[in-house]
Design a protein around this motif. Structure first.
Motif, mmCIF file in Angstrom:
data_model
loop_
_atom_site.group_PDB
_atom_site.id
_atom_site.type_symbol
_atom_site.label_atom_id
_atom_site.label_comp_id
_atom_site.label_asym_id
_atom_site.label_seq_id
_atom_site.Cartn_x
_atom_site.Cartn_y
_atom_site.Cartn_z
ATOM 1 N N GLU A 20 0.861 -1.182 0.000
ATOM 2 C CA GLU A 20 0.000 0.000 0.000
ATOM 3 C C GLU A 20 0.894 1.228 0.000
ATOM 4 O OE1 GLU A 20 -2.971 2.510 2.990
ATOM 5 O OE2 GLU A 20 -2.272 0.513 3.566
ATOM 6 N N TRP A 21 0.608 2.138 -0.926
ATOM 7 C CA TRP A 21 1.286 3.431 -0.948
ATOM 8 C C TRP A 21 0.242 4.482 -0.541
ATOM 9 C CZ3 TRP A 21 2.010 -0.294 -4.734
ATOM 10 C CH2 TRP A 21 3.328 -0.720 -4.983
ATOM 11 N N PRO A 22 0.253 4.935 0.700
ATOM 12 C CA PRO A 22 -0.805 5.843 1.161
ATOM 13 C C PRO A 22 -0.669 7.234 0.535
ATOM 14 C CG PRO A 22 0.386 4.819 3.004
ATOM 15 C CD PRO A 22 1.186 4.584 1.769
ATOM 16 N N ALA A 23 -1.783 7.932 0.518
ATOM 17 C CA ALA A 23 -1.811 9.337 0.111
ATOM 18 C C ALA A 23 -2.538 10.129 1.190
ATOM 19 C CB ALA A 23 -2.520 9.502 -1.230
ATOM 20 N N ALA A 25 -5.200 12.415 2.468
ATOM 21 C CA ALA A 25 -6.558 12.787 2.033
ATOM 22 C C ALA A 25 -6.810 12.378 0.586
ATOM 23 C CB ALA A 25 -6.783 14.285 2.208
ATOM 24 N N PRO A 26 -6.754 11.081 0.277
ATOM 25 C CA PRO A 26 -6.919 10.640 -1.113
ATOM 26 C C PRO A 26 -8.331 10.910 -1.636
ATOM 27 C CG PRO A 26 -6.987 8.754 0.370
ATOM 28 C CD PRO A 26 -6.582 9.938 1.208
ATOM 29 N N GLY A 27 -8.403 11.118 -2.942
ATOM 30 C CA GLY A 27 -9.696 11.311 -3.591
ATOM 31 C C GLY A 27 -10.160 10.083 -4.343
ATOM 32 N N HIS A 28 -9.266 9.114 -4.538
ATOM 33 C CA HIS A 28 -9.639 7.862 -5.196
ATOM 34 C C HIS A 28 -8.636 6.785 -4.819
ATOM 35 C CE1 HIS A 28 -6.822 9.786 -8.010
ATOM 36 N NE2 HIS A 28 -6.588 8.610 -8.559
ATOM 37 N N VAL A 29 -8.969 5.565 -5.176
ATOM 38 C CA VAL A 29 -8.111 4.406 -4.947
ATOM 39 C C VAL A 29 -7.631 3.907 -6.299
ATOM 40 C CG1 VAL A 29 -8.080 1.982 -4.198
ATOM 41 C CG2 VAL A 29 -9.216 3.721 -2.782
ATOM 42 N N ALA A 30 -6.353 3.549 -6.385
ATOM 43 C CA ALA A 30 -5.804 2.937 -7.596
ATOM 44 C C ALA A 30 -5.268 1.556 -7.250
ATOM 45 C CB ALA A 30 -4.697 3.798 -8.189
ATOM 46 N N LEU A 31 -5.687 0.556 -8.005
ATOM 47 C CA LEU A 31 -5.214 -0.817 -7.845
ATOM 48 C C LEU A 31 -4.285 -1.133 -9.001
ATOM 49 C CD1 LEU A 31 -8.627 -2.553 -7.004
ATOM 50 C CD2 LEU A 31 -6.913 -1.681 -5.396
ATOM 51 N N GLY A 48 4.189 6.371 -7.127
ATOM 52 C CA GLY A 48 4.481 7.737 -6.717
ATOM 53 C C GLY A 48 3.722 8.764 -7.538
ATOM 54 N N VAL A 49 3.607 8.518 -8.842
ATOM 55 C CA VAL A 49 2.826 9.414 -9.696
ATOM 56 C C VAL A 49 1.365 9.427 -9.258
ATOM 57 C CG1 VAL A 49 1.935 9.724 -12.040
ATOM 58 C CG2 VAL A 49 4.370 9.218 -11.673
ATOM 59 N N LEU A 50 0.844 8.247 -8.969
ATOM 60 C CA LEU A 50 -0.577 8.154 -8.623
ATOM 61 C C LEU A 50 -0.870 8.720 -7.232
ATOM 62 C CD1 LEU A 50 -1.282 4.651 -10.165
ATOM 63 C CD2 LEU A 50 -2.262 6.824 -10.920
ATOM 64 N N THR A 51 0.001 8.483 -6.263
ATOM 65 C CA THR A 51 -0.228 9.091 -4.941
ATOM 66 C C THR A 51 -0.120 10.609 -5.042
ATOM 67 O OG1 THR A 51 2.106 8.760 -4.325
ATOM 68 C CG2 THR A 51 0.523 7.087 -3.617
ATOM 69 N N GLY A 52 0.808 11.088 -5.876
ATOM 70 C CA GLY A 52 0.908 12.527 -6.089
ATOM 71 C C GLY A 52 -0.317 13.103 -6.773
ATOM 72 N N HIS A 53 -1.040 12.238 -7.442
ATOM 73 C CA HIS A 53 -2.267 12.636 -8.120
ATOM 74 C C HIS A 53 -3.485 12.489 -7.215
ATOM 75 C CE1 HIS A 53 -5.494 12.009 -11.285
ATOM 76 N NE2 HIS A 53 -4.924 13.123 -11.705
ATOM 77 N N GLY A 54 -3.271 12.043 -5.977
ATOM 78 C CA GLY A 54 -4.371 11.955 -5.019
ATOM 79 C C GLY A 54 -4.959 10.576 -4.830
ATOM 80 N N ALA A 55 -4.225 9.534 -5.223
ATOM 81 C CA ALA A 55 -4.735 8.169 -5.078
ATOM 82 C C ALA A 55 -4.063 7.461 -3.912
ATOM 83 C CB ALA A 55 -4.485 7.366 -6.348
ATOM 84 N N ALA A 56 -4.844 6.676 -3.191
ATOM 85 C CA ALA A 56 -4.300 5.651 -2.314
ATOM 86 C C ALA A 56 -4.078 4.427 -3.194
ATOM 87 C CB ALA A 56 -5.265 5.335 -1.185
ATOM 88 N N VAL A 57 -2.848 3.925 -3.235
ATOM 89 C CA VAL A 57 -2.469 2.904 -4.217
ATOM 90 C C VAL A 57 -2.218 1.571 -3.510
ATOM 91 C CG1 VAL A 57 -0.826 2.286 -6.035
ATOM 92 C CG2 VAL A 57 -1.433 4.690 -5.669
ATOM 93 N N VAL A 102 -9.995 2.895 -9.419
ATOM 94 C CA VAL A 102 -9.503 2.688 -10.779
ATOM 95 C C VAL A 102 -8.508 1.533 -10.751
ATOM 96 C CG1 VAL A 102 -9.849 5.108 -11.339
ATOM 97 C CG2 VAL A 102 -7.590 4.347 -10.580
ATOM 98 N N MET A 103 -8.410 0.821 -11.853
ATOM 99 C CA MET A 103 -7.507 -0.331 -11.923
ATOM 100 C C MET A 103 -6.565 -0.158 -13.101
ATOM 101 S SD MET A 103 -8.434 -4.422 -12.009
ATOM 102 C CE MET A 103 -8.875 -4.377 -10.267
ATOM 103 N N VAL A 104 -5.286 -0.405 -12.846
ATOM 104 C CA VAL A 104 -4.242 -0.298 -13.854
ATOM 105 C C VAL A 104 -3.581 -1.671 -13.979
ATOM 106 C CG1 VAL A 104 -2.125 0.865 -14.562
ATOM 107 C CG2 VAL A 104 -3.847 2.119 -13.218
#
Length: 269
Positions: A20-23, A25-31, A48-57, A102-104
């Protein structure tokens, strides 16, 4: 990355290791759903890109991969992997109730992610497929026709034009550097057929990114699968000269920008 957390889930075939890469106050979750022979630890930069974009990954190591249980690179049934990824999604939802997910999925992970979207309609806000094993991928059929699977590991040079990526891959002890195994090849063939016959994903926004010099998962075969999977809400980005691992490519800043731009448009709806 500082603050990375480790979880262990009971999967369909033993323990599943989850990062888990926390963010804040995340606005969305990325898997993140990794590819064949690798592990979730190779996704630090995209996380790192996604957490910087507001995702809990969140990302798991599939059975037989990374720090998870199982014989190395043996996947007897990809439906079990989809079930394990769903357990990761449930872990993320419990920690972040109400947030869009969202899923990647990359490569083999694209096959898993596509099947996830078919099995769990309505659960995802967006689907991203990177160099996905989907559609017409002839490698498993060709290898299964042989009496013995050749001990030909993935060439590090096929991953990226950045030589450092290949060096790190070759030195990574959690990466599988041996031959493909027959049960996994058979499971690939079955699941490619299942996804092809499983219907499209309706209005789910789908981003497909692929390098036009991908020698591991050639572009034309994936195109047939993506076009069958898409319900019409498809964004396509093909990168000239890029190889298989777009998130590790020399133009990855461009790929990351396309990814976050796509997510911005989806999450703003």
């Amino acid at each position: 990355m500082a603050g990375t957390r480790q979880h262990t889930l009971t999967g369909t075939r033993g323990r599943v290791a989850v990062r888990e890469w926390p963010a804040e106050a995340p606005g969305h979750v990325a898997l993140l759903v990794h590819g064949y022979g690798e592990h979730s630890g190779r996704y630090e930069e995209v996380a790192g890109v996604l957490t910087g974009h507001g995702a809990a990954v969140y990302a798991s190591d599939h059975t037989g991969h990374g720090r998870s249980d199982g014989e190395r690179v043996v996947i007897e049934d990809f439906e079990d992997v989809v079930t394990d990824v769903h357990a990761v999604a449930e872990l993320a939802r419990a920690a972040h109730p109400g947030l869009p997910v969202v899923m990647v999925g990359h490569s083999m992970g694209g096959l898993v992610a596509a099947r996830y979207a078919q099995r769990h309609p309505g659960e995802l806000a967006a689907l991203v497929l990177s160099g996905p094993v989907i559609g017409d991928w002839e490698l498993p059929r060709r290898l299964l026709a042989l009496d013995e699977i050749p001990d030909t590991p993935v060439s590090p040079a096929s991953l990226s034009r950045d030589p450092a990526v290949g060096v790190a891959y070759a030195a990574d002890p959690l990466v599988w550097h041996g031959p493909m195994k027959r049960p996994t090849l058979e499971a690939f063939v079955r699941t490619l057929e299942t996804v092809a016959g499983g219907g499209d994903v309706g209005a789910l926004p789908l981003l497909w990114v692929h390098g036009d010099d991908d020698r591991l998962v050639p572009l034309p075969g994936s195109r047939t699968g993506v076009e069958t999977l898409s319900g019409g809400n498809l964004t396509e980005r093909i990168y000239p000269g890029a190889r298989h691992e777009l998130f590790n490519e020399t133009n990855r800043a461009e790929v990351f920008a396309d990814l976050t731009r796509f997510l911005d448009a989806v999450l703003a709806r």
